[in-house]
Design a protein around this motif. Structure first.
Motif, short mmCIF file in Angstrom:
data_model
loop_
_atom_site.label_atom_id
_atom_site.label_comp_id
_atom_site.label_asym_id
_atom_site.label_seq_id
_atom_site.Cartn_x
_atom_site.Cartn_y
_atom_site.Cartn_z
N THR A 470 47.85 39.08 38.34
CA THR A 470 46.56 38.60 38.82
C THR A 470 46.44 37.16 38.84
N LEU A 471 47.16 36.34 37.82
CA LEU A 471 46.87 34.85 37.59
C LEU A 471 47.63 34.35 38.84
N ALA A 472 48.81 34.86 39.10
CA ALA A 472 49.60 34.32 40.46
C ALA A 472 48.77 34.51 41.53
N ARG A 479 47.32 30.47 49.82
CA ARG A 479 46.37 31.52 50.20
C ARG A 479 45.11 31.66 49.03
N SER A 480 43.82 31.58 49.72
CA SER A 480 42.84 31.58 48.83
C SER A 480 42.53 33.00 48.40
N PRO A 481 42.43 33.40 47.21
CA PRO A 481 41.92 34.86 46.71
C PRO A 481 40.69 35.39 46.86
N VAL A 482 39.72 34.57 47.36
CA VAL A 482 38.19 34.70 47.66
C VAL A 482 38.31 35.89 48.62
N GLY A 483 37.44 37.00 48.55
CA GLY A 483 37.46 38.17 49.40
C GLY A 483 38.20 38.96 48.82
N ARG A 484 39.38 38.83 47.99
CA ARG A 484 40.38 39.72 47.46
C ARG A 484 39.63 40.87 46.83
N GLN A 485 40.16 42.13 46.83
CA GLN A 485 39.52 43.22 46.10
C GLN A 485 40.61 43.41 44.86
N GLY A 486 39.67 43.58 43.83
CA GLY A 486 40.17 43.94 42.33
C GLY A 486 39.72 45.22 41.70
N ASP A 487 40.19 45.62 40.74
CA ASP A 487 40.01 46.69 39.92
C ASP A 487 39.23 46.21 38.78
N VAL A 488 37.90 46.52 38.36
CA VAL A 488 37.24 46.26 37.15
C VAL A 488 36.93 47.27 36.11
N THR A 489 37.45 47.08 35.00
CA THR A 489 37.29 48.00 33.94
C THR A 489 36.77 47.36 32.80
N ALA A 490 36.50 47.99 31.85
CA ALA A 490 35.77 47.63 30.45
C ALA A 490 36.82 47.15 29.55
N ASP A 493 36.33 44.21 24.20
CA ASP A 493 35.27 43.34 23.55
C ASP A 493 33.97 43.35 24.24
N GLY A 494 33.82 44.31 24.95
CA GLY A 494 32.56 44.47 25.81
C GLY A 494 32.49 43.68 26.99
N LEU A 495 33.33 42.97 27.43
CA LEU A 495 33.45 42.10 28.40
C LEU A 495 34.53 43.05 29.68
N LEU A 496 33.65 42.82 30.98
CA LEU A 496 34.65 43.57 31.90
C LEU A 496 35.83 42.59 32.13
N ARG A 497 37.06 43.39 32.90
CA ARG A 497 38.25 43.03 33.26
C ARG A 497 38.27 42.99 34.49
N TRP A 498 39.08 42.15 35.24
CA TRP A 498 39.43 42.21 36.62
C TRP A 498 40.70 42.11 36.96
N ARG A 499 41.23 42.83 37.61
CA ARG A 499 42.56 43.15 38.01
C ARG A 499 43.05 43.09 39.54
N ALA A 500 43.67 42.10 40.11
CA ALA A 500 44.01 42.20 41.46
C ALA A 500 44.52 43.56 42.03
N ALA A 501 43.81 43.87 43.18
CA ALA A 501 44.62 45.32 43.58
C ALA A 501 45.84 44.88 44.59
#
Length: 501
Positions: A470-472, A479-490, A493-501
């Motif tokens: 995801t960091l890559a 290529r801008s990642p804006v608009g890229r879909q990702g998977d959100v999980t909990a 620590d109570g904060l959401l996580r985002w991983r590039a799909a």
């Protein structure tokens, strides 16, 4: 030729001091820097302005807070102004103080006004490192120094995105995608722009760092120019470790004549405008523009009666995205010279007081170029507060506008619907904007994204430092990642996580 109204406000004296003393015990405290700047401004005017001083605005300062900075300065200057005010924090604050001083003069409420400020963070930090005690006036240890964590929501504090260096990248990464740039193209624009700022600082005798950098110097990540928050490196960040003071005197045309100040030294205040964005940046409709900034700059263009009429500019420069946004609204080309001072990275960033120095720089530049106009544009907090002021060597064609300079209602009317914020969510979300935060060792600490759910809701989520895939995606220069879909999980620590799909 129409005679000039006697109450027309003019800037008649400017003064600056830059004190580079390395020994903390020999450093000058902020009030001493202010006093020296005021004396220099009075000397610049060539008249005894302090004798008639009736209004003082002291720019809010952080490095050494006093219980009563305006009173302490008045005693040093041996004057008793009827109006002696301490300002609020914000990079746009000096612009507002100058604008309002000019309006009071135009209304006949003030005869001689002063805007002044100073910081001594260089000495304060050096003393702290050495464990040394500074022999200065009493410090108010109970002073409440307002910071982002004091008024931004707990969510952004938990994610570590409540300081300017971690918030402005959200705009940097959103604007480049909106403008159709690749991250590499935007990066090259920023580096070239900052190189030009550094060239101006190198020629400015008051600049803290008088060294011209090439675009490559600014772009190359090295131990001395580490990455701080994607995409910014250290040389793109405002430098508050300075000892600096600046002062500006204003009076009326009539009083300037009475004091014998030569008209060639007058700089007229033409007008200006101000507006703000919602203070909580998660309550903004998007991150690829600022409606407040747009309205402020469009308004001053209308006041001057033309497109890009300014021969001289100071576009606030805490981070590259700010002047990049402003120059597009003003219709300026990418090679436009957007500073008279050198920018907060190179000239130095005496916190809220940079624009007082910028005003002094523009006054000197205008005096050397009769018939020209200049724009002073400042910004405060997190693309939040915007104020612009137009100055010229001749009176404004229509005079100083007497109406309210705030264009808040018009800015608010442009604002789109604000996406509702969700704290609990699982599923897909499209990237709206992002940054990647680095530690002092240069390593990735974590990423932070702002994303939209399919239902149009907004969320903030973290990217783990070990999520290299995801960091890559986030740091791909082509290529801008804006608009890229990702998977959100909990996260645990109570904060959401985002991983590039």
């Amino acid at each position: 030729m129409k005679p000039i109204d006697e109450h027309t406000p003019v800037i008649v004296g400017v003064g600056e001091i830059t004190h580079r003393e390395k020994r903390p015990e020999a450093g000058l405290e902020p009030v001493a820097l202010m006093a020296r700047a005021v004396r220099a401004a009075e000397q610049d005017a060539g008249a005894k302005l302090l004798a008639g001083l009736d209004s003082v605005d002291v720019v809010c300062q952080y490095s050494w807070p006093y219980a009563d900075a305006p009173g302490l300065l008045a005693r040093r200057l041996r004057c008793q102004p009827a109006r002696n005010v301490y300002g609020v924090v914000g990079g746009e604050a000096p612009v507002r103080a100058l604008h309002e001083a000019a309006l009071r003069i135009a209304r006949g409420e003030s005869r001689v006004s002063l805007v002044v400020g100073a910081e001594a963070q260089y000495s304060v930090s050096a003393a702290a490192q050495l464990g040394a005690r500074l022999p200065w006036s009493a410090r108010d240890d109970n002073a409440k120094l307002l910071r982002g964590a004091d008024y931004l929501p707990p969510l952004v504090v938990k994610h570590g995105v409540f300081q300017p260096i971690t918030v402005y990248p959200f705009y940097e990464n959103a604007t480049l995608a909106h403008w159709g740039q690749t991250p590499r193209q935007a990066w090259e624009e920023s580096c070239a722009l900052w190189a030009r700022y550094s060239e101006v600082a190198a020629r400015n005798p008051h600049a803290w760092r008088r060294e011209a950098f090439t675009a490559q110097d600014i772009a190359q990540v090295t131990p001395d120019n580490r990455r701080i928050a994607w995409p910014y490196t250290k040389r793109m960040v405002a430098n508050p470790l300075v000892n600096m003071g600046a002062a500006v005197f204003l009076t009326s045309v009539g009083h300037a004549r009475a004091l014998g100040i030569a008209p060639q030294r007058w700089v007229y205040v033409w007008g200006g405008a101000a507006a703000e964005e919602p203070r909580d940046y998660l309550l903004r409709d998007q991150y690829h523009r600022s409606h407040a900034q747009d309205l402020v700059l469009e308004t001053v263009l209308q006041q001057t009666g033309g497109v890009s009429p300014f021969e001289m500019l100071e576009l606030y420069s805490c981070f590259p995205v700010v002047p990049k946004m402003a120059r597009r609204t003003l219709g300026l080309g990418p090679d436009a010279q957007m500073t008279s001072t050198g920018g907060l990275s190179f000239f130095g960033a005496p916190l809220s007081n940079y624009m007082t120095h910028a005003a002094a720089g523009l006054v000197h530049a205008l005096r050397a170029a009769p018939g020209k106009t200049a724009l002073l544009y400042g910004q405060g907090e997190y693309v939040t507060k915007h104020h612009a002021l137009v100055m010229g060597t001749q009176p404004a064609p229509q005079g100083l506008p007497a109406q309210d300079y705030r264009v808040q209602a018009q800015a608010d009317a442009r604002r789109g619907a604000v996406p509702p914020l969700v704290l609990d969510y699982a599923g897909q979300a499209a990237l709206e904007t992002f940054t990647v935060i680095h530690g002092r060792d240069g390593r990735v600490a974590h990423g932070v994204v702002i994303a939209r759910t399919p239902q149009g809701q907004r969320l903030m989520a973290r990217v783990a430092p070990d999520d290299t895939a995801t960091l890559a995606v986030l740091t791909d220069l082509d290529r801008s990642p804006v608009g890229r879909q990702g998977d959100v999980t909990a996260g645990e620590d109570g904060l959401l996580r985002w991983r590039a799909a």
